[in-house]
Design a protein around this motif. Sequence first.
Motif, PDB file in Angstrom:
ATOM      1  N   ALA A 147       0.845  -1.238   0.042  1.00 55.72           N
ATOM      2  CA  ALA A 147       0.109   0.047   0.021  1.00 55.72           C
ATOM      3  C   ALA A 147       0.626   1.416   0.067  1.00 55.72           C
ATOM      4  O   ALA A 147       0.605   2.353  -0.922  1.00 55.72           O
ATOM      5  CB  ALA A 147      -0.855   0.148   1.354  1.00 55.72           C
ATOM      6  N   ILE A 148       1.959   1.309   0.908  1.00 50.68           N
ATOM      7  CA  ILE A 148       2.789   2.555   1.008  1.00 50.68           C
ATOM      8  C   ILE A 148       3.506   2.819  -0.307  1.00 50.68           C
ATOM      9  O   ILE A 148       3.679   3.781  -0.824  1.00 50.68           O
ATOM     10  CB  ILE A 148       3.681   2.107   2.045  1.00 50.68           C
TER      11      ILE A 148
ATOM     12  N   LYS B 107      -7.405   8.945  -5.275  1.00 52.82           N
ATOM     13  CA  LYS B 107      -6.559   8.062  -5.711  1.00 52.82           C
ATOM     14  C   LYS B 107      -5.702   7.380  -4.758  1.00 52.82           C
ATOM     15  O   LYS B 107      -5.062   6.189  -5.096  1.00 52.82           O
ATOM     16  CB  LYS B 107      -5.519   9.035  -6.694  1.00 52.82           C
ATOM     17  N   MET B 108      -5.334   7.835  -3.448  1.00 52.25           N
ATOM     18  CA  MET B 108      -4.654   7.132  -2.452  1.00 52.25           C
ATOM     19  C   MET B 108      -5.448   5.979  -2.065  1.00 52.25           C
ATOM     20  O   MET B 108      -4.883   5.052  -1.811  1.00 52.25           O
ATOM     21  CB  MET B 108      -4.523   8.358  -1.251  1.00 52.25           C
ATOM     22  N   VAL B 109      -6.705   6.105  -2.185  1.00 54.02           N
ATOM     23  CA  VAL B 109      -7.683   4.785  -1.694  1.00 54.02           C
ATOM     24  C   VAL B 109      -7.227   3.790  -2.794  1.00 54.02           C
ATOM     25  O   VAL B 109      -7.134   2.584  -2.370  1.00 54.02           O
ATOM     26  CB  VAL B 109      -8.847   5.098  -1.597  1.00 54.02           C
ATOM     27  N   GLU B 110      -7.614   4.249  -4.003  1.00 53.38           N
ATOM     28  CA  GLU B 110      -7.271   3.246  -5.023  1.00 53.38           C
ATOM     29  C   GLU B 110      -5.890   2.612  -5.048  1.00 53.38           C
ATOM     30  O   GLU B 110      -5.669   1.398  -5.187  1.00 53.38           O
ATOM     31  CB  GLU B 110      -7.385   3.722  -6.553  1.00 53.38           C
ATOM     32  N   SER B 111      -4.925   3.303  -4.912  1.00 55.50           N
ATOM     33  CA  SER B 111      -3.402   2.989  -4.861  1.00 55.50           C
ATOM     34  C   SER B 111      -3.159   2.040  -3.875  1.00 55.50           C
ATOM     35  O   SER B 111      -2.448   0.835  -3.841  1.00 55.50           O
ATOM     36  CB  SER B 111      -2.616   4.075  -4.765  1.00 55.50           C
ATOM     37  N   ALA B 112      -3.640   2.429  -2.623  1.00 55.41           N
ATOM     38  CA  ALA B 112      -3.278   1.589  -1.465  1.00 55.41           C
ATOM     39  C   ALA B 112      -3.820   0.163  -1.441  1.00 55.41           C
ATOM     40  O   ALA B 112      -3.249  -0.794  -1.233  1.00 55.41           O
ATOM     41  CB  ALA B 112      -4.075   2.288  -0.178  1.00 55.41           C
ATOM     42  N   SER B 113      -5.238  -0.034  -2.015  1.00 57.84           N
ATOM     43  CA  SER B 113      -5.757  -1.049  -2.099  1.00 57.84           C
ATOM     44  C   SER B 113      -5.260  -1.957  -3.369  1.00 57.84           C
ATOM     45  O   SER B 113      -4.664  -3.094  -3.131  1.00 57.84           O
ATOM     46  CB  SER B 113      -7.316  -1.002  -2.321  1.00 57.84           C
TER      47      SER B 113
END
Length: 117
Positions: free
Chosen positions: A35-36, A92-98
């Motif tokens: 995720a990070i 975008k951060m929610v999508e990228s983390a998952s």
Amino acid sequence: TPPFLPSSSSLILHLNPSPMSPPQGKGLRDVRNGAILQMVEAATLGLPFEVWKTRMGRFRTENTAVAFRNVYKTAGGGLPGVAAFWSGFTPKMVESASKGAVLLVAKEALLSATSEA
């Protein structure tokens, strides 16, 4: 060989473990690390390029330089113009983390499965 001594092949395997064997049992660390890593990529280069690319797709008559300039100008230029390249940051951060979590866990699971075979 006497029953109390290991066979030569098992002794060699014991003394020389495979240096390529993947680490086992990381679980939640893989989720966190994936995720990070994906979020860092998206926040630094991914999102600005995606905003720019989306602008070029929406306005087909704009070339690359014009689309870049218009993203900047539409937000008013200056600092707000630069910030416009990061519009949509939270989703975008929610999508990228998952996405990053799933990809890293899947990669580790595949490595583990193939090393056991």
